[in-house]
Design a protein around this motif. Structure first.
Motif, short mmCIF file in Angstrom:
data_model
loop_
_atom_site.label_atom_id
_atom_site.label_comp_id
_atom_site.label_asym_id
_atom_site.label_seq_id
_atom_site.Cartn_x
_atom_site.Cartn_y
_atom_site.Cartn_z
N GLN A 194 -1.61 7.39 4.56
CA GLN A 194 -2.45 7.01 5.71
C GLN A 194 -2.86 5.56 5.53
OE1 GLN A 194 -5.45 10.15 5.13
NE2 GLN A 194 -4.97 10.77 7.22
N HIS A 207 0.86 4.03 -2.97
CA HIS A 207 0.73 5.46 -2.64
C HIS A 207 1.83 6.28 -3.33
CE1 HIS A 207 -0.31 9.03 -0.40
NE2 HIS A 207 0.93 9.14 0.02
N GLY A 241 -6.01 6.02 3.41
CA GLY A 241 -7.05 6.98 3.77
C GLY A 241 -8.36 6.23 3.91
N SER A 242 -9.41 6.67 3.18
CA SER A 242 -10.71 5.99 3.29
C SER A 242 -10.93 5.01 2.13
CB SER A 242 -11.82 7.04 3.30
OG SER A 242 -11.75 7.79 2.10
N GLU A 243 -9.90 4.85 1.27
CA GLU A 243 -10.06 3.96 0.11
C GLU A 243 -9.55 2.55 0.38
OE1 GLU A 243 -7.89 5.19 -3.37
OE2 GLU A 243 -8.47 3.37 -4.46
N ASP A 244 -10.39 1.57 0.09
CA ASP A 244 -9.99 0.17 0.21
C ASP A 244 -9.11 -0.17 -1.00
OD1 ASP A 244 -9.74 -2.55 0.32
OD2 ASP A 244 -11.86 -2.98 0.61
N ARG A 296 -8.14 -3.03 8.33
CA ARG A 296 -9.44 -3.26 8.96
C ARG A 296 -9.83 -4.69 8.69
NH1 ARG A 296 -12.26 2.33 6.78
NH2 ARG A 296 -10.42 3.58 7.19
N PHE A 326 -6.33 -0.15 3.77
CA PHE A 326 -6.86 1.15 3.35
C PHE A 326 -5.76 2.18 3.20
CE2 PHE A 326 -11.55 1.14 3.62
CZ PHE A 326 -11.73 -0.17 4.04
N SER A 331 0.84 -1.21 0.00
CA SER A 331 0.00 0.00 0.00
C SER A 331 0.87 1.25 0.00
CB SER A 331 -0.98 -0.01 1.17
OG SER A 331 -0.28 0.08 2.38
N SER A 361 -3.97 1.87 6.91
CA SER A 361 -4.58 1.18 8.05
C SER A 361 -5.11 -0.18 7.61
CB SER A 361 -5.70 2.01 8.66
OG SER A 361 -6.71 2.24 7.71
N LYS A 420 -8.51 -6.13 5.25
CA LYS A 420 -8.62 -5.14 4.17
C LYS A 420 -7.61 -4.05 4.47
CE LYS A 420 -12.22 -6.91 2.09
NZ LYS A 420 -12.02 -7.52 0.78
#
Ligand code: DC
Length: 225
Positions: free
Chosen positions: A65, A43, A80-83, A69, A78, A39, A67, A76
């Motif tokens: 960013q 990025h 930011g807020s994108e999977d 989940r 991520f 990831s 993370s 999964k």
């Protein structure tokens, strides 16, 4: 104290499939640390920067960013807020991940994330430096290998099944290049921990290899041997 199982080994040895199966059988969380490096690589690529240039990577890291989940037992990842769980599996993400993983700032950035997950969860964590650097106190350490040709064949089949047009010789050359990069980098190179159990999956079916790994884990956890 959470129980931690570390599974390390080269690209394509089947770590993620087997670690996931072992985690499921044990009821533990599966943590795929390669996904974290992938990831970061994605990025950097998306910023239009060069993953092979450490200064570029450090610059992009400032806005990464990352993370993990968990949904229905599945990890999964991520940005930011994108999977980006699918995007990180594309072929270009593999070399990007290998490149960024040689940058010390990237390893430091992901180290805490991995430590926190292991502290809070019984887990099976797979990667390259889990038994040596991230979780040197892991309850069980496995070093999983298979020949480069077998790993290239598995990867070729996996990508072809997904509809990618790929060439076996190119994949084999990339696997060899990544092995070299991962084993020869100055920081946290791929190498077996001294107290790891070495498992070679060349010629074994998925079921056989997973069974072998579960045997190793259960005998270590119950008898400490
Ligand atoms: O396991 P993978 O192919 O998804 O890993 C992608 C890259 O990330 C790999 O080339 C090496 C790097 N990596 C690492 O340096 N340390 C880890 N713990 C996991 C992966």
């Amino acid at each position: 104290m959470a129980i931690n199982i570390a599974i390390d080994g080269p690209s394509g040895a089947g770590k993620s499939t087997m670690a996931r199966a072992a985690a499921k059988a044990l009821g533990y969380v599966y943590v795929d640390t390669g996904a974290l490096y992938r990831s970061v690589g994605v990025h950097v690529l998306r910023q239009g920067l060069d993953t092979a240039n450490a200064a570029d990577v450090v610059r992009a890291l400032a806005t990464a960013q990352v993370s993990l989940r968990y949904a229905g037992g599945e990890q999964k990842v991520f940005l930011g807020s994108e999977d980006v769980s699918e995007a990180i599996r594309r072929p270009e993400a593999s070399m990007a991940a290998s490149n960024v993983s040689a940058v010390p700032e990237v390893r430091a950035f992901l180290f805490d994330l991995q430590k926190d997950l292991a502290r809070e969860n019984d887990c099976v964590m797979d990667g390259r430096d889990i038994g040596t650097v991230v979780l040197p106190e892991a309850d069980v350490k496995i070093f999983l290998t298979a020949s480069a040709e077998e790993r290239a064949r598995r990867r070729f089949e996996e990508l072809t099944e997904k509809g990618n047009e790929v060439d076996y010789e190119t994949i084999l050359a990339e696997i060899r290049q990544r092995d070299y990069n991962d084993s020869n980098r100055a920081i946290a190179p791929l190498k077996p921990a001294e107290d790891s159990v070495r498992v070679d999956t060349t010629g074994l079916s998925l079921e056989e290899a997973t069974g072998l790994i579960l045997d190793v884990i259960l005998s270590k956890l119950t008898n400490g041997e």
